[in-house]
Write an enzyme that holds these catalytic residues in place. Structure first.
Site, PDB file in Angstrom:
ATOM      1  N   HIS A 283      20.023 -23.273 -88.003  1.00 43.55           N
ATOM      2  CA  HIS A 283      18.712 -23.416 -88.376  1.00 43.55           C
ATOM      3  C   HIS A 283      17.953 -22.161 -88.149  1.00 43.55           C
ATOM      4  CE1 HIS A 283      17.498 -23.956 -84.022  1.00 43.55           C
ATOM      5  NE2 HIS A 283      16.419 -23.343 -84.199  1.00 43.55           N
TER       6      HIS A 283
ATOM      7  N   ASP B  75      24.597 -27.474 -86.279  1.00 45.07           N
ATOM      8  CA  ASP B  75      23.545 -26.304 -86.059  1.00 45.07           C
ATOM      9  C   ASP B  75      24.448 -25.030 -85.580  1.00 45.07           C
ATOM     10  OD1 ASP B  75      21.469 -24.936 -86.082  1.00 45.07           O
ATOM     11  OD2 ASP B  75      20.395 -25.795 -84.450  1.00 45.07           O
TER      12      ASP B  75
ATOM     13  N   SER C 212      16.155 -20.468 -79.412  1.00 44.59           N
ATOM     14  CA  SER C 212      17.068 -20.824 -80.402  1.00 44.59           C
ATOM     15  C   SER C 212      18.144 -19.794 -80.745  1.00 44.59           C
ATOM     16  CB  SER C 212      16.220 -21.268 -81.845  1.00 44.59           C
ATOM     17  OG  SER C 212      15.364 -22.233 -81.373  1.00 44.59           O
TER      18      SER C 212
END
Length: 579
Positions: A368, A418, A517
């Site tokens: 992502h 992911d 992230s």
């Protein structure tokens, strides 16, 4: 007094998104804006989609720009006005890259060259605002100091013992040390000749860092002529190999460089300049012979060529236990996490995600973080960072040759699969501040309640409007039983996939957050090496009770990682993985 409007006048239009971000024109538009069924509510929903880009902080005036595109602002004569040309170009320059990352498009078709450019707010929007931001960026505030000519760093970083500037200006004139001395911090000076002599003189061992290298290559296998750093002359000197004990000294040199084994030692008789500070002699005397007087005595010298193998993944070159103040975390020291990478995008090289170094050519991250971005020219990675905005000499900036997202990545199904791999354009050499982490090899290592560590530069609070943290922070979190985690999230009508890991506390308070992230959830192996158990993926806000952070389970993707890295011609070595 009651004011009435006809069809050609401006009327109030309160878009909550614009009001939230203090856009001063946010409640004015033309009535014909509603002719295409565009309502205040639909505009607000549309603009809310840009929150991820706002969190990146690519441009402080982005809310003003977005609102000027979505609602036609009006001037004093009730005419619609557009963004100013210079304002428009700066917004696109700084933020265009992130549209594809977050799978977005600008609210309307944009051609900046068709817009006027005038400081008069009745002509166009944002001219003076943009000029003010440019001036602010050029002026380093009283709370900062100018570094490397164009960067402004916190003044608290001056004279703190860590290099943050390429030119070293942040650590100059910090003590009463003379030019022939080295500042150890805490007011202590040592002679430069005592640097890299095998004896720890400074409290944090900074005098014995980055003292050796193999000239040709420092990767999974290191080879080449052995050289030592001279602090007195700021250069690398050939280590003298006279009376070299191959069985003892070669092994010790390889271990000092981060390798488990020595594969080959060659002694070569050649002519090289003997260093005036006798650095080569010092190394053979103190580091290897522990005080015995050994060194080169003739004009023709003997140099040492080594081949070292099995670089130790998952081990930093320093040993430190943090005790400072990611949510609820503590500040890390330089060199403590040498595999953490920072992804930067666009011409302004704005940080937006973390990454994990797993080999000389590969970075592991979250899919992502890449989104639909296909233009790798706008993407680069910075390695060896501890302080996100600093740029000391040991930080590497690398371009990306290819980005490979997992083919099963699905943004709609709560970030399933992911995971992504980024191929560096060039191989990197390992050193104290740049080392790979290990990959997991056993599912049995990921047991519930196992304490692991998440690291990154993310925000300290999910509702904090501040920038990402300047320094790597770390926080210890336990792994959560998958079925328990699934039950907690089921109450939010969210399904946790079987290839996801959960980590956190039932009471919350400690967690990864925005900006973390793509970074690692790290667990220790029995030999104290670190392996990347998970990749920071998603969560509901940050550090909320019974809503632990969600991570991609790297163990479940080992075959995919090995397949991709082999297909691209840079396979991972088995020595990367822990036993």
């Amino acid at each position: 007094m009651v004011i009435t409007y006809d069809r050609h006048d401006c009327v109030p239009m309160k878009v909550a998104y614009c009001i939230k971000h203090n856009v001063r024109y946010s409640h004015i538009t033309l009535p014909n804006k509603n002719d295409d069924d565009t309502s205040q509510e639909s505009i607000n929903i549309q603009l809310a989609e840009y929150d991820p880009i706002l969190s990146v902080k690519c441009y402080s005036l982005l809310p003003l720009f977005l609102c000027s595109l979505s609602t036609s602002f009006c001037n004093s004569t009730s005419q619609p006005i557009k963004p100013c040309r210079s304002f428009c170009k700066e917004a696109l320059r700084r933020c265009d890259f992130f549209l594809s990352v977050f799978s977005l498009e600008w609210p309307s078709e944009i051609n900046c060259d068709q817009y006027p450019d005038d400081p008069d707010p009745d002509v166009c929007v944002g001219y003076r605002d943009n000029q003010r931001v440019i001036r602010k960026n050029k002026v380093c505030s009283t709370e900062g100091f100018r570094c490397d000519g164009n960067r402004c760093l916190p003044r608290s970083w001056l004279c703190d013992g860590f290099l943050d500037c390429k030119d070293g200006s942040d650590e100059r004139n910090c003590s009463s040390c003379t030019n022939d001395q080295f500042h150890c911090g805490k007011g202590r000076c040592i002679e430069k000749k005592d640097i890299c002599d095998g004896v720890r003189d400074c409290h944090d061992n900074r005098d014995e860092r980055q003292c050796l290298r193999l000239k040709q290559s420092m990767g999974r296998m290191g080879y080449g002529r052995l050289e030592a750093w001279s602090a007195t002359h700021n250069n690398w000197n050939t280590v003298c190999g006279e009376d070299w004990d191959s069985q003892f000294m070669s092994m010790k040199a390889c271990k000092m460089l981060g390798y488990r084994k020595v594969n080959e030692t060659r002694m070569q008789d050649e002519t090289f300049e003997s260093p005036k500070d006798r650095m080569g002699q010092q190394l053979t005397k103190t580091m290897f012979y522990k005080g015995r007087e050994k060194g080169c005595s003739n004009e023709r010298k003997i140099s040492v060529y080594l081949k070292c193998i099995n670089f130790e993944c998952g081990k930093s070159a320093i040993s430190y236990v943090g005790n400072f103040r990611i949510v609820g975390g503590t500040e890390s020291r330089p060199g403590q996490w040498p595999w953490l990478a920072g992804l930067h995008g666009g011409p302004a090289e704005i940080f937006f995600c973390g990454g994990i170094l797993i080999s000389q050519r590969w970075i592991l991250s979250a899919a992502h973080c890449i989104g639909n971005q296909t233009d790798v020219t706008g993407l680069n990675v910075k390695l060896g960072l501890t302080r996100r905005t600093s740029s000391p000499f040991f930080v590497r900036r690398q371009k990306i040759a290819a980005v490979i997202k997992h083919p099963g990545f699905n943004l709609a199904s709560t970030y399933g699969n992911d995971i992504a791999l980024l191929l560096l354009e060039e191989s990197v050499d390992f050193d104290e501040f740049l080392r790979p982490v290990c990959l997991p090899t056993g599912k049995e290592n990921l047991l519930p309640d196992k304490k692991c560590t998440v690291i990154g530069w993310g925000k300290p609070n999910h509702d904090d409007d501040s920038d990402y943290l300047n320094v790597i922070h770390e926080v210890n979190v336990p792994l959560v039983n998958h079925s328990v985690c699934a039950q907690w999230y089921q109450l939010q009508d969210i399904t946790i996939g079987d290839k996801m890991l959960c980590a956190g506390y039932p009471e919350g308070k400690k967690d990864a957050c925005q900006g973390d992230s793509g970074g690692p959830l790290l667990c220790r192996n029995s030999d104290d090496s670190w392996y990347v158990a998970g990749i920071v993926s998603w969560g509901i806000n940050c550090a909320q009770p019974n809503l632990p952070g969600i991570y991609t389970n790297v163990y479940m993707y080992r075959d995919w990682i090995e397949q991709v890295t082999a297909e691209y011609g840079h396979p991972l070595m088995e020595s990367q993985q822990v036993d």
